[in-house]
Design a protein around this motif. Structure first.
Motif, short mmCIF file in Angstrom:
data_model
loop_
_atom_site.label_atom_id
_atom_site.label_comp_id
_atom_site.label_asym_id
_atom_site.label_seq_id
_atom_site.Cartn_x
_atom_site.Cartn_y
_atom_site.Cartn_z
N CYS A 1 1.78 -8.06 -12.92
CA CYS A 1 1.57 -7.43 -11.62
C CYS A 1 1.31 -5.94 -11.78
CB CYS A 1 2.79 -7.68 -10.73
SG CYS A 1 2.49 -7.42 -8.98
N PRO A 2 0.24 -5.57 -12.50
CA PRO A 2 0.03 -4.15 -12.83
C PRO A 2 -0.21 -3.25 -11.63
CG PRO A 2 -1.88 -5.47 -13.45
CD PRO A 2 -0.80 -6.44 -13.09
N SER A 3 -0.76 -3.79 -10.55
CA SER A 3 -1.08 -2.94 -9.40
C SER A 3 0.15 -2.29 -8.79
CB SER A 3 -1.81 -3.75 -8.32
OG SER A 3 -3.09 -4.14 -8.77
N TYR B 1 2.06 -8.86 -4.51
CA TYR B 1 3.40 -8.36 -4.23
C TYR B 1 3.49 -7.89 -2.79
CZ TYR B 1 1.13 -3.84 -4.90
OH TYR B 1 0.28 -2.78 -4.80
N CYS B 2 4.71 -7.56 -2.36
CA CYS B 2 4.94 -7.05 -1.01
C CYS B 2 5.48 -5.63 -1.11
CB CYS B 2 5.94 -7.95 -0.29
SG CYS B 2 6.41 -7.36 1.36
N MET B 3 4.93 -4.72 -0.29
CA MET B 3 5.37 -3.33 -0.34
C MET B 3 5.46 -2.78 1.08
SD MET B 3 3.75 -0.14 -2.49
CE MET B 3 2.14 -0.21 -1.68
N PHE B 4 6.50 -2.01 1.36
CA PHE B 4 6.67 -1.37 2.65
C PHE B 4 6.13 0.05 2.55
CE2 PHE B 4 9.91 -4.62 2.39
CZ PHE B 4 9.78 -5.26 3.62
N MET C 1 -1.25 -17.83 3.40
CA MET C 1 -2.23 -17.88 2.30
C MET C 1 -3.10 -16.63 2.30
SD MET C 1 -1.92 -20.59 0.37
CE MET C 1 -3.56 -20.69 -0.40
N MET C 2 -3.46 -16.15 3.48
CA MET C 2 -4.25 -14.93 3.56
C MET C 2 -3.46 -13.75 3.01
SD MET C 2 -5.95 -13.15 6.94
CE MET C 2 -4.33 -12.94 7.71
N GLY C 3 -2.17 -13.68 3.37
CA GLY C 3 -1.34 -12.58 2.88
C GLY C 3 -1.09 -12.64 1.39
N MET C 4 -1.23 -13.83 0.80
CA MET C 4 -1.03 -14.00 -0.64
C MET C 4 -2.34 -14.13 -1.39
SD MET C 4 2.25 -16.58 -0.61
CE MET C 4 3.71 -16.17 0.33
N SER C 5 -3.41 -13.65 -0.78
CA SER C 5 -4.74 -13.65 -1.40
C SER C 5 -5.16 -15.03 -1.87
CB SER C 5 -4.78 -12.65 -2.57
OG SER C 5 -4.45 -11.35 -2.13
#
Length: 324
Positions: free
Chosen positions: A270-272, A307-310, A148-152
């Motif tokens: 998901c504009p960011s 979202y997830c980004m590397f 939940m923390m990782g998904m805000s």
């Protein structure tokens, strides 16, 4: 491994694979919002309320049932990535019939671009190594809090808890069903097969489904859900020989990925990611049709702009420097 499964646990398998589920009775949490403009089975036009909407982002309205169906199965599955292939394999294992639609010329979808599985904890390998996320021993409540923390705080904690409780059993099912040999990452938070990548898993799941009677329609793109009253009862698709209608007697599963290849949907939801991500390793076919079909039958959208980004990963991969 035990092969009996009730509807709740079959749909859990869908959740674990990232699926959206429709059908098998009234749509839970999906109130109809729009109706196809012409009201007939051949219409995929936007409803009057959507006039002027962007055709690449607007909800895809469902259509009416056809006079006759071209084919029928207990479950019709849209998309043949990891979610769709595992759903078909599990369905046939339970004695159900399944039809899988894939718009490209091979099965696998985005999963062919993936390299590993991330699992919080609870597998035999993780317990033996005393590894878990965020800490050992594995605790579902702590894992849910971590996710939940990782998904805000935008995810559904009840769904996450259901997933967290069943990650290890589902991993064990896949391991035993496809006779897979895994390598665990050094921190115990991911698993991969050799050679690294998803090809072996995809091919194993596909072969299992085919051997047990699942049908796979390649070069066949779903264009709309078919709704009868408050139930989704099938899929309209465009195949090699033209338009077809496929009936899902028990359910329709949407497992066709997200919308990372649709810049207009990214701009809206998901504009960011457009400001921060330089490239994406997922397939260009990840264009959002399943998402839009879900919107068309009233599905809710949560956790926008997450979202997830590397960081730097794509540069390392492109230049051959560093570890991928």
């Amino acid at each position: 491994m035990e092969t009996s499964m009730d509807r709740r646990h079959f749909l859990l398998g869908a959740a674990l694979s990232g699926m959206a589920v429709a059908g098998a009775g009234a749509l839970a949490g999906c109130a109809p919002q729009t109706t196809a403009a012409s009201g007939d089975a051949g219409s995929t036009e936007l409803s009057e309320t959507d006039e002027g909407a962007n055709p690449t982002t607007a909800p895809i309205d469902p259509v009416e049932p056809p006079a006759s169906w071209d084919d029928e199965a207990d479950i019709v599955i849209v998309g043949s990535g990891g979610g769709g292939l595992n759903a078909a394999a599990r369905a046939t294992q339970l004695g159900l019939t399944a039809i899988v639609l894939e718009k490209s010329s091979q099965v696998g979808g985005n999963s062919r671009s993936a390299t590993m599985f991330t699992i919080g904890g609870g597998t035999d390998q993780q317990n033996e190594a005393q590894k878990a996320t965020p800490s050992y021993p594995y605790d579902v409540d702590k894992w849910v809090e971590y996710m939940m923390m990782g998904m805000s705080q935008g995810a559904n904690p009840d769904m996450l808890r259901l997933i967290g409780e069943n990650l290890a059993p589902c991993f064990k099912w896949m391991t035993e069903t496809y006779d897979l040999k895994w390598s665990m990452g050094p921190n115990g938070d991911f698993f991969a097969v050799q050679p690294v990548g998803m090809d072996l898993i995809i091919d194993s799941a596909h072969a299992y489904g085919e051997a047990n009677g699942a049908k796979y329609l390649l070069d066949t793109e779903a264009t709309a859900l078919v709704r009868d009253g408050d139930r989704v009862v099938g899929v309209k698709a465009k195949g090699k020989n033209g338009e077809i209608f496929l009936k899902g007697a028990k359910a329709v599963l949407l497992t066709g990925g997200g919308f990372i290849a649709n810049r207009d949907l990214l701009t809206e939801y998901c504009p960011s990611v457009l400001d921060r991500a330089a490239s994406c390793y997922l397939a260009p076919s990840d264009s959002g049709e399943c998402f839009r079909m879900g919107l068309g039958v009233g599905a809710a959208v949560t956790n926008r702009n997450s979202y997830c980004m590397f960081d730097g990963g794509m540069d390392w991969y492109a230049t051959g420097a560093g570890d991928w």
